[in-house]
Design an enzyme around this catalytic site. Structure first.
Site, PDB file in Angstrom:
ATOM      1  N   ARG A 164     -22.216  -2.700  33.113  1.00  6.90           N
ATOM      2  CA  ARG A 164     -23.106  -1.529  33.281  1.00  6.90           C
ATOM      3  C   ARG A 164     -24.344  -1.872  34.113  1.00  6.90           C
ATOM      4  NH1 ARG A 164     -19.132   0.138  31.097  1.00  6.90           N
ATOM      5  NH2 ARG A 164     -19.025   1.855  29.603  1.00  6.90           N
ATOM      6  N   SER A 238     -22.220   6.850  26.006  1.00  8.09           N
ATOM      7  CA  SER A 238     -22.810   5.788  25.180  1.00  8.09           C
ATOM      8  C   SER A 238     -24.307   5.735  25.458  1.00  8.09           C
ATOM      9  CB  SER A 238     -22.228   4.427  25.548  1.00  8.09           C
ATOM     10  OG  SER A 238     -20.852   4.408  25.361  1.00  8.09           O
ATOM     11  N   GLU A 333     -28.329   2.384  27.432  1.00  5.87           N
ATOM     12  CA  GLU A 333     -27.424   2.409  28.574  1.00  5.87           C
ATOM     13  C   GLU A 333     -27.843   3.542  29.513  1.00  5.87           C
ATOM     14  OE1 GLU A 333     -24.171   3.249  30.830  1.00  5.87           O
ATOM     15  OE2 GLU A 333     -23.395   3.870  28.880  1.00  5.87           O
TER      16      GLU A 333
END
Ligand code: EPU
Length: 337
Positions: A164, A238, A333
Site C-alpha cells: 500500500r 480498509s 490506510e
C-alpha cells in the site's frame, strides 16, 4: 476546464461525509490540463486530484481546488504472442479496466476485481487483494508535475512500490498528477488461487480448471459477501493497514494469544488488523452514524450523517484500544485530509 466554486463533494467521495471544496473542476481532456494549471492563482492551491474518492477521509472543508479525473481510453501499445501491453487513462474506472481485460482473455488483474477507484489512484497506494498487487503488472506511470508542469514517465522501479505504498504517497506526495498507466498482461496467465478461500469457492462451484473469468467471479463473490458496497453504505475500504511487527515481538504476542492471525512478511510478521480490532470488541460497534462494519472490522462506515471528524474520532478510539491491549500502532490506510 470549467471551474466551479464552493461545491459540495459529498457525492464524489465514497465515505459520503459533508465536505465543501473552494474550487472544483473535472479533467476529461488531457490537453486541457497544462493551460488550466498554469492559469491557476495561489488562491486555487492546494490541489487535490481525485478519482472516485474511495480512499480519502475529509476531516474539514477543502481550501483549494479538487480536480476530478475523467479522462478515458484503453489503448493496446504492444502485443506479443504471450503478452499485451495497454495504456490506460487515469480517469478509467478500475473495475471497468479489469472487466475489459478479462473479456479479452488478458490475465494478471482478475484478483483485483471490484476494488473501488479509478486507474490513476491505483499506483499511488499500489492496490492489492487476494495475493496480487498492481505492481505485479505495472510497467510505467505517466504523470505531470503540478508546479513545473513537466511530464515524466516513472518506470516500475522508480515508483518504489511497497505494501500500500509508492513514491507518490511518500516523497512525491501531492506533487504529481497521474495521467496514464501502462500495464502488461498475459495471454497465458498463471492464476493466483492461494489466498484465503479462492480455491474453496471454486471447488464449491464445481470449477476444476478455472479461467480468469472464474477467478473474477469468485473474487467478486467473496468481496460482496465481506465488504460493504460504497454505493449502499459509505466507506473507504480498509481504514487501517495490516501492521508488520518484529519476529520477537510476534513470538511474545503469540504466547498470550495463540489464535492471533498472522502472515509471513519480508520485514517481520504481518498481522490481520481485522483480528486485532475484533478482539478489542469493536466489530459492529457504532458511535452515532460512524461505525465499524459488522462483517469486516477493518472497514469504518458512515451510516448516513457521520462527519469526517466523527469517523476520525472512532478511528482514534480503535487505535487506542489496539495499542493498549497489544502494544501495536495501527496506521491508517486511507488519506486523512
Ligand atoms: N478477520 C477477523 N475478523 C473479521 C474479518 C477478518 O478476524 O471480521 C481476520 C481473518 O482471520 C482473516 C483475516 O482477518 O483471515 C484477513 O481478512 P481478509 O482476508 O478479509 O483481508 P484483510 O487483511 O482484512 C486485505 C486488504 C483488503 C483486501 C483483502 C483481500 C489491507 C489493509 N486490506 O484485508 O483491501 O481486499 O486483504 O486481499 O491490506 C482495501 O485496501 O481497501 C481492501 C479492502
Amino acid at each position: 476546464m470549467n471551474v466551479r466554486e464552493n461545491i459540495s463533494i459529498q457525492p464524489y467521495h465514497t465515505l459520503g461525509t459533508k465536505v465543501i471544496t473552494r474550487y472544483f473542476t473535472e479533467l476529461t481532456n488531457e490537453e486541457d490540463l497544462l493551460p488550466f494549471v498554469s492559469a491557476l492563482s495561489k488562491d486555487h492551491k492546494p490541489m487535490l486530484i481525485m478519482g472516485v474518492g474511495s480512499n480519502i477521509l475529509f476531516t474539514k472543508d477543502f481550501p483549494g481546488t479538487v480536480i476530478r479525473m475523467n479522462n478515458k481510453g484503453i489503448i493496446v501499445i504492444n502485443e506479443t504472442p504471450d503478452h499485451v501491453t495497454i495504456r490506460v487513462a487515469a480517469g478509467e474506472v478500475w473495475d471497468d479496466v479489469v472487466q475489459f481485460c478479462v473479456d479479452q482473455g488478458w490475465g494478471g488483474i482478475e484478483n483485483l476485481s471490484l476494488i473501488p477507484g479509478k486507474m490513476g489512484a491505483a499506483p499511488i497506494q499500489n492496490i492489492g487483494a487476494y495475493g496480487v498487487e498492481l505492481r505485479d503488472v505495472l510497467c510505467d506511470v505517466e504523470a505531470v508535475h503540478l508546479e513545473r508542469l513537466e511530464k515524466r514517465t516513472f518506470v516500475r522501479e522508480e515508483c518504489q512500490f511497497g505494501y500500500r505504498e509508492s513514491i507518490f504517497k511518500n516523497i512525491l506526495r501531492g506533487q504529481y498528477l497521474i495521467l496514464n498507466v501502462t500495464l502488461r498482461l498475459s495471454r497465458n496467465p498463471e492464476l493466483k488461487l492461494d489466498y484465503g478461500s479462492i480455491r474453496n469457492e471454486l471447488s464449491a462451484l464445481g470449477i476444476n480448471s478455472p479461467t480468469i473469468k472464474d477467478v473474477r467471479e469468485v473474487v467478486s463473490r467473496i468481496r460482496r459477501r465481506k465488504l460493504p458496497d460504497p454505493v449502499e453504505l459509505g466507506n473507504a475500504g480498509s481504514f487501517f493497514k495490516n501492521p508488520v511487527i518484529r519476529v520477537d515481538q510476534f513470538k511474545k504476542l503469540k504466547q498470550d494469544y495463540p489464535e492471533i492471525v498472522s502472515y509471513p512478511d519480508p520485514n517481520g510478521v504481518k498481522l490481520a488488523a481485522a483480528w486485532l480490532i475484533e478482539t478489542c470488541n469493536w466489530k459492529g460497534k457504532r458511535k452515532g452514524d460512524a461505525g465499524v462494519h459488522p462483517a469486516h472490522p477493518l472497514v469504518l462506515v458512515n451510516y448516513g450523517k457521520a462527519t469526517g471528524r466523527e469517523i476520525l474520532d472512532l478511528a482514534s478510539l480503535i487505535r487506542q484500544s489496539v495499542i493498549s491491549r497489544f502494544g501495536i500502532l495501527l496506521e491508517p490506510e486511507v488519506n486523512i485530509l
